[in-house]
Design an enzyme around this catalytic site. Structure first.
Site, PDB file in Angstrom:
ATOM      1  N   TYR A 104      -7.923  24.365  43.573  1.00 39.51           N
ATOM      2  CA  TYR A 104      -8.548  25.609  44.016  1.00 39.51           C
ATOM      3  C   TYR A 104      -9.834  25.317  44.761  1.00 39.51           C
ATOM      4  O   TYR A 104     -10.329  24.185  44.762  1.00 39.51           O
ATOM      5  CB  TYR A 104      -8.801  26.553  42.829  1.00 39.51           C
ATOM      6  CG  TYR A 104      -9.962  26.181  41.931  1.00 39.51           C
ATOM      7  CD1 TYR A 104      -9.888  25.088  41.082  1.00 39.51           C
ATOM      8  CD2 TYR A 104     -11.142  26.921  41.950  1.00 39.51           C
ATOM      9  CE1 TYR A 104     -10.958  24.750  40.264  1.00 39.51           C
ATOM     10  CE2 TYR A 104     -12.211  26.591  41.131  1.00 39.51           C
ATOM     11  CZ  TYR A 104     -12.120  25.511  40.286  1.00 39.51           C
ATOM     12  OH  TYR A 104     -13.175  25.170  39.478  1.00 39.51           O
TER      13      TYR A 104
ATOM     14  N   ARG B 173     -12.607  19.478  51.147  1.00 38.15           N
ATOM     15  CA  ARG B 173     -12.362  19.153  49.734  1.00 38.15           C
ATOM     16  C   ARG B 173     -10.993  19.665  49.284  1.00 38.15           C
ATOM     17  O   ARG B 173     -10.306  19.016  48.503  1.00 38.15           O
ATOM     18  CB  ARG B 173     -13.480  19.703  48.845  1.00 38.15           C
ATOM     19  CG  ARG B 173     -13.368  19.205  47.403  1.00 38.15           C
ATOM     20  CD  ARG B 173     -14.549  19.605  46.548  1.00 38.15           C
ATOM     21  NE  ARG B 173     -14.689  21.049  46.482  1.00 38.15           N
ATOM     22  CZ  ARG B 173     -15.719  21.668  45.921  1.00 38.15           C
ATOM     23  NH1 ARG B 173     -16.699  20.955  45.374  1.00 38.15           N
ATOM     24  NH2 ARG B 173     -15.787  22.975  45.885  1.00 38.15           N
TER      25      ARG B 173
ATOM     26  N   ARG C 158      11.542  25.424  35.130  1.00 40.97           N
ATOM     27  CA  ARG C 158      10.535  24.579  34.481  1.00 40.97           C
ATOM     28  C   ARG C 158      11.062  23.173  34.189  1.00 40.97           C
ATOM     29  O   ARG C 158      12.029  22.999  33.445  1.00 40.97           O
ATOM     30  CB  ARG C 158      10.046  25.227  33.174  1.00 40.97           C
ATOM     31  CG  ARG C 158       8.893  24.436  32.557  1.00 40.97           C
ATOM     32  CD  ARG C 158       8.402  25.019  31.248  1.00 40.97           C
ATOM     33  NE  ARG C 158       7.276  24.237  30.739  1.00 40.97           N
ATOM     34  CZ  ARG C 158       7.393  23.091  30.087  1.00 40.97           C
ATOM     35  NH1 ARG C 158       8.587  22.603  29.823  1.00 40.97           N
ATOM     36  NH2 ARG C 158       6.314  22.426  29.685  1.00 40.97           N
TER      37      ARG C 158
ATOM     38  N   LYS D  55     -10.298  19.011  42.344  1.00 38.33           N
ATOM     39  CA  LYS D  55     -10.670  20.370  41.910  1.00 38.33           C
ATOM     40  C   LYS D  55      -9.420  21.071  41.374  1.00 38.33           C
ATOM     41  O   LYS D  55      -8.821  21.948  42.001  1.00 38.33           O
ATOM     42  CB  LYS D  55     -11.331  21.149  43.059  1.00 38.33           C
ATOM     43  CG  LYS D  55     -12.146  22.336  42.553  1.00 38.33           C
ATOM     44  CD  LYS D  55     -13.092  22.839  43.619  1.00 38.33           C
ATOM     45  CE  LYS D  55     -13.733  24.167  43.287  1.00 38.33           C
ATOM     46  NZ  LYS D  55     -14.611  24.179  42.132  1.00 38.33           N
TER      47      LYS D  55
ATOM     48  N   GLU E 137     -21.784  16.536  34.422  1.00 39.40           N
ATOM     49  CA  GLU E 137     -22.114  17.648  35.321  1.00 39.40           C
ATOM     50  C   GLU E 137     -22.105  18.938  34.515  1.00 39.40           C
ATOM     51  O   GLU E 137     -21.805  18.939  33.321  1.00 39.40           O
ATOM     52  CB  GLU E 137     -21.110  17.710  36.477  1.00 39.40           C
ATOM     53  CG  GLU E 137     -19.668  17.841  36.044  1.00 39.40           C
ATOM     54  CD  GLU E 137     -18.675  17.640  37.189  1.00 39.40           C
ATOM     55  OE1 GLU E 137     -18.994  17.966  38.340  1.00 39.40           O
ATOM     56  OE2 GLU E 137     -17.557  17.160  36.902  1.00 39.40           O
TER      57      GLU E 137
HETATM   58  C1  LIG Z   1     -17.070  20.784  37.448  1.00 40.76           C
HETATM   59  C2  LIG Z   1     -17.815  21.218  38.663  1.00 40.76           C
HETATM   60  N1  LIG Z   1     -18.777  20.420  39.166  1.00 40.76           N
HETATM   61  C3  LIG Z   1     -19.491  20.782  40.252  1.00 40.76           C
HETATM   62  C4  LIG Z   1     -19.255  21.976  40.895  1.00 40.76           C
HETATM   63  C5  LIG Z   1     -20.065  22.332  42.110  1.00 40.76           C
HETATM   64  O1  LIG Z   1     -19.293  22.291  43.269  1.00 40.76           O
HETATM   65  P1  LIG Z   1     -19.643  23.240  44.513  1.00 40.76           P
HETATM   66  O2  LIG Z   1     -21.065  22.947  44.862  1.00 40.76           O
HETATM   67  O3  LIG Z   1     -18.702  22.822  45.555  1.00 40.76           O
HETATM   68  O4  LIG Z   1     -19.438  24.648  44.024  1.00 40.76           O
HETATM   69  C6  LIG Z   1     -18.257  22.836  40.411  1.00 40.76           C
HETATM   70  C7  LIG Z   1     -17.958  24.105  41.080  1.00 40.76           C
HETATM   71  O5  LIG Z   1     -17.121  24.864  40.692  1.00 40.76           O
HETATM   72  C8  LIG Z   1     -17.505  22.438  39.277  1.00 40.76           C
HETATM   73  O6  LIG Z   1     -16.533  23.227  38.782  1.00 40.76           O
END
Ligand SMILES: Cc1ncc(COP(=O)(O)O)c(C=O)c1O
Length: 285
Positions: free
Chosen positions: A33, A52, A100, A147, A180
């Site tokens: 996403y 990305r 599935r 992501k 993070e």
């Molecule tokens: C785990 C994680 N780290 C960092 C970020 C920051 O990414 P961005 O600056 O592209 O929103 C996000 C954003 O959703 C995230 O889910």
């Protein structure tokens, strides 16, 4: 006004957008996403989100079914049709729908879904007050650079933070290092003014906001260090902040109830927020 969403090539009313129960995003979290912020009806840092998306999709072997120009056109159509001034466009791409089975059939049509969410972005009270963060164990898999829509660990992290009276979670690995935020990149400012955040690796998501901010920092006198930092270093820091597409640069004023620096948003964080806001306004498309 009817809310309009995009699903597999068509813009249609929210109530009419339906997905098969066999969609692999639903059954396996087999998808990726993106979230792009909209200010003044324009998309912030769009090219970076596109890049990305392509990388995430490529890493799990899903082909993005439209080119970048079409992606931009769909985003713009959605913003216009929903009269969105401020908020986000959410995009989800899954491997598609099939009976599935862990192994998807060859040639499956991916599912591409996009919708808008209106919310105040620029006038964010949390940017004035700063937020409280709670630390939680990082329970995620080994490819956090993708992501992925597999966000259970982040949902649990946010729930734990909420229960602790905090607005976000910082995820911490068994070695004591902060990876993070649950949906943001974590940063600290040391007492001697150095900015510290992790380098790109499989351990964290490469944040588009952090990446853009790094380019802006390179034009200043501020020094940036790419390395992990432990919670203890955050407790001793002058300032801390998170970056994310939907909140830009957000001051972190307490971690686990302990004040960071003076316990109020600091001057470096404010300066970086202003720098990013100017970048967002100047480059939105
Ligand atoms: C785990 C994680 N780290 C960092 C970020 C920051 O990414 P961005 O600056 O592209 O929103 C996000 C954003 O959703 C995230 O889910």
């Amino acid at each position: 006004m009817t809310r309009i969403v995009y699903l597999n090539g068509t813009l249609l009313p929210f109530e009419e957008a339906k997905l098969p129960i066999m969609d692999r995003g639903f059954l396996f979290a087999d998808g990726v996403y993106e979230v792009t912020t909209v200010i003044g009806g324009k998309l912030v840092d769009f090219a970076s989100h596109c890049a990305r998306l392509r990388r995430s999709a490529g890493e799990i072997g899903i082909a993005v079914p439209v080119d970048d120009a079409r992606l931009l056109a769909i985003h713009r159509d959605l913003v216009a049709r929903n009269a969105l001034d401020e908020g986000t466009v959410y995009l989800q791409l899954t491997r598609g729908a099939a009976e599935r089975d862990f192994l998807a059939p060859e040639g499956l049509e991916p599912t591409l879904l996009m919708f808008t969410q209106a919310k105040a972005v620029l006038a964010n009270p949390a940017a004035e007050t700063g937020i409280a963060v709670a630390s939680v164990p990082d329970l995620r898999w080994e490819r956090r650079d993708i992501k992925s829509v597999m966000l259970l660990a982040q949902v649990l992290a946010k729930r734990a933070a909420h229960e602790a009276g905090a607005q976000d979670a910082w995820m911490v690995e068994p070695d004591g290092m902060v990876t993070e935020g649950a949906s943001s990149t974590a940063w600290i400012v040391t007492q001697d003014g150095r900015l510290v955040t992790r380098a790109k690796s499989h351990k964290t998501l490469p944040g588009c906001t952090g990446l853009a901010l790094e380019a802006l920092i390179a034009e200043t006198d501020l020094r940036l260090e790419h390395r992990p930092f432990p919670l203890d270093e955050a407790f001793a820091a002058a300032e801390a902040f998170n970056t994310s597409a939907s909140a830009f640069v957000l001051p972190v004023v307490t971690v686990n109830g302990r004040a960071i620096g003076k316990g109020v948003p600091g001057p470096v964080t404010k300066r970086l927020r202003d720098l990013y806001l100017a970048f967002a306004r100047d480059t939105a498309v």
